[in-house]
Design an enzyme around this catalytic site. Structure first.
Site, PDB file in Angstrom:
ATOM      1  N   GLN A 239      -6.374   1.777  -0.680  1.00  0.00           N
ATOM      2  CA  GLN A 239      -5.266   1.778  -1.632  1.00  0.00           C
ATOM      3  C   GLN A 239      -5.645   2.398  -2.973  1.00  0.00           C
ATOM      4  OE1 GLN A 239      -2.191   1.630  -1.957  1.00  0.00           O
ATOM      5  NE2 GLN A 239      -1.379   0.160  -3.422  1.00  0.00           N
TER       6      GLN A 239
ATOM      7  N   CYS B 184      -6.634  -1.581   6.209  1.00  0.00           N
ATOM      8  CA  CYS B 184      -6.938  -2.458   5.076  1.00  0.00           C
ATOM      9  C   CYS B 184      -8.361  -2.943   5.241  1.00  0.00           C
ATOM     10  CB  CYS B 184      -5.971  -3.632   4.977  1.00  0.00           C
ATOM     11  SG  CYS B 184      -6.215  -4.591   3.441  1.00  0.00           S
TER      12      CYS B 184
ATOM     13  N   CYS C 174     -11.794   1.255  -0.624  1.00  0.00           N
ATOM     14  CA  CYS C 174     -10.460   0.661  -0.478  1.00  0.00           C
ATOM     15  C   CYS C 174      -9.482   1.791  -0.196  1.00  0.00           C
ATOM     16  CB  CYS C 174     -10.059  -0.064  -1.764  1.00  0.00           C
ATOM     17  SG  CYS C 174      -8.353  -0.649  -1.798  1.00  0.00           S
TER      18      CYS C 174
ATOM     19  N   ASN D 148      -2.113  -5.603  -5.766  1.00  0.00           N
ATOM     20  CA  ASN D 148      -2.336  -4.452  -4.887  1.00  0.00           C
ATOM     21  C   ASN D 148      -1.521  -3.232  -5.295  1.00  0.00           C
ATOM     22  OD1 ASN D 148      -3.860  -3.547  -2.607  1.00  0.00           O
ATOM     23  ND2 ASN D 148      -1.949  -3.457  -1.450  1.00  0.00           N
TER      24      ASN D 148
ATOM     25  N   TYR E 174     -11.587  -4.416  -6.348  1.00  0.00           N
ATOM     26  CA  TYR E 174     -11.338  -5.836  -6.127  1.00  0.00           C
ATOM     27  C   TYR E 174     -11.823  -6.725  -7.262  1.00  0.00           C
ATOM     28  CZ  TYR E 174     -11.411  -3.586  -1.549  1.00  0.00           C
ATOM     29  OH  TYR E 174     -11.215  -2.721  -0.520  1.00  0.00           O
TER      30      TYR E 174
ATOM     31  N   VAL F 270     -10.594  -4.504   3.059  1.00  0.00           N
ATOM     32  CA  VAL F 270     -11.025  -5.811   2.566  1.00  0.00           C
ATOM     33  C   VAL F 270     -10.414  -6.951   3.374  1.00  0.00           C
ATOM     34  CG1 VAL F 270      -9.208  -6.152   0.826  1.00  0.00           C
ATOM     35  CG2 VAL F 270     -11.496  -7.116   0.448  1.00  0.00           C
TER      36      VAL F 270
ATOM     37  N   ASN G  60       0.827  -1.206   0.000  1.00  0.00           N
ATOM     38  CA  ASN G  60       0.000   0.000   0.000  1.00  0.00           C
ATOM     39  C   ASN G  60       0.864   1.259   0.000  1.00  0.00           C
ATOM     40  OD1 ASN G  60      -2.300  -1.624   0.234  1.00  0.00           O
ATOM     41  ND2 ASN G  60      -3.277  -0.207   1.662  1.00  0.00           N
TER      42      ASN G  60
END
Length: 257
Positions: A196, A76, A194, A163, A133, A78, A14
Site C-alpha cells: 500500500q 497484504c 508494504c 491504511n 507500520y 503485514v 488499499n
C-alpha cells in the site's frame, strides 16, 4: 503474445497495489494482463483488523475463481506476517486447496511469500527495510523475515496506522527514511515493505543512488507472478530483481494449464 488474468485479493482501503502491479506488468515484452480484484474490509492497520480481514479470504478466493484467473495475488504483506512465522505457507496451502476444490489450476502468490522468495532469488541475506507500520507491527515483520533466515541490518517504520493514509505517504518521506538507514552491511534494501505504500518510481532511482539492489513488495510480487506463470521475469526500470532474471520455474502454487 500470451494473455493472463491476474486476480488480486486486497484490503478494502488499499489503492496502491492495484496501480503498481498493473504498471509493472504492462512493461512485459511478451505477455499482456488483465486485473480482477476482490476486497476484504480493513481500515486501520491493527492486529484486530488484520485478523478480521484475513477471515474474509475464503469469499474473495471464490469470487476470483468465478473469474477464471490464471494467477492470484494475496496482496497484504503485514496481514500474513503478523500471524507468526511461516504463515504465508499455511495461507498459500489453504488457498491452493480451495482453488483445487473449484477445479481452478491458478498460480498462487502472497505478498509475504513473494518478498521472502524474491530475497532468496537475489541471494540477499542481509537486508534493510522501510515500512509504514506502527512500531509493534514493524517489529513483527522484522521477526518474520529473521525467522526465514534473513538478517535485518537496519529498518525504519514511518508509524502510519491508517491504511488510507499509508497510500498517500509522499515519496520524499520514503526516500528520506531509506537514506537514514545504515546500509554498510546490506545486500539489498526493501524500500517499501508494504503493497500500500507507494514506491515504484523510487526503486531504480534509489538503487542508482545507494549502489545496492532495491526492491519493494510490489516488484517482488510482480517477479513472483511472472515466475509462477512461467514467463520471463524481466521488466525495465524496476530494479535489478527484474533485470535479466530469465525464465525461472517455481514449485509454489499451481501452474495454469
Amino acid at each position: 503474445m500470451s494473455h493472463h488474468r491476474i486476480g488480486m485479493i486486497v484490503p478494502s482501503s488499499n489503492v496502491t497495489v492495484e496501480t503498481e502491479i498493473p504498471a509493472l506488468l504492462a512493461r512485459h515484452a511478451s505477455a499482456t494482463f488483465s486485473f480482477h480484484g476482490s476486497r476484504m474490509r480493513m481500515a486501520k492497520v491493527s492486529p484486530e483488523e488484520l485478523v478480521a480481514m484475513n477471515a474474509q479470504r475464503g469469499r474473495c478466493v471464490d469470487e476470483l475463481a468465478d473469474a477464471g484467473v490464471d494467477a492470484l495475488l494475496y496482496a497484504c504483506l503485514v496481514a500474513i506476517m503478523a500471524q507468526g512465522p511461516g504463515e504465508h505457507r499455511r495461507v498459500e496451502e489453504a488457498v491452493a486447496e480451495q482453488l483445487a476444490e473449484r477445479g481452478l489450476p491458478a498460480a498462487l502468490v502472497s505478498s509475504a511469500g513473494a518478498l521472502v522468495d524474491a530475497l532468496e532469488a537475489m541471494s540477499a541475506r542481509r537486508v534493510a527495510l522501510v515500512m509504514p507500520y506502527l512500531r509493534p507491527l514493524a517489529e513483527q515483520v522484522v521477526a518474520y523475515l529473521e525467522a526465514e533466515g534473513v538478517e535485518i541490518v537496519d529498518w525504519a517504520a514511518l508509524e502510519v496506522g491508517d491504511n488510507a493514509e499509508v497510500g498517500c505517504i509522499p515519496g520524499d518521506r520514503v526516500l528520506e527514511a531509506a537514506r537514514s538507514l545504515d546500509l554498510r552491511h546490506a545486500d539489498a534494501l526493501v524500500i517499501s515493505c508494504c503493497v500500500q505504500m507507494p514506491s515504484l518510481p523510487l526503486v531504480p532511482v534509489v538503487e542508482k543512488e545507494l549502489g545496492l539492489p532495491v526492491l519493494s513488495a510490489a516488484t517482488a510480487g510482480a517477479f513472483c507472478l511472472l515466475r509462477a506463470l512461467g514467463l520471463p521475469a524481466e521488466l525495465p526500470d524496476a530494479g535489478s530483481l527484474l533485470v535479466a532474471s530469465g525464465l525461472v520455474s517455481t514449485s509454489r502454487g499451481h501452474s495454469p494449464s
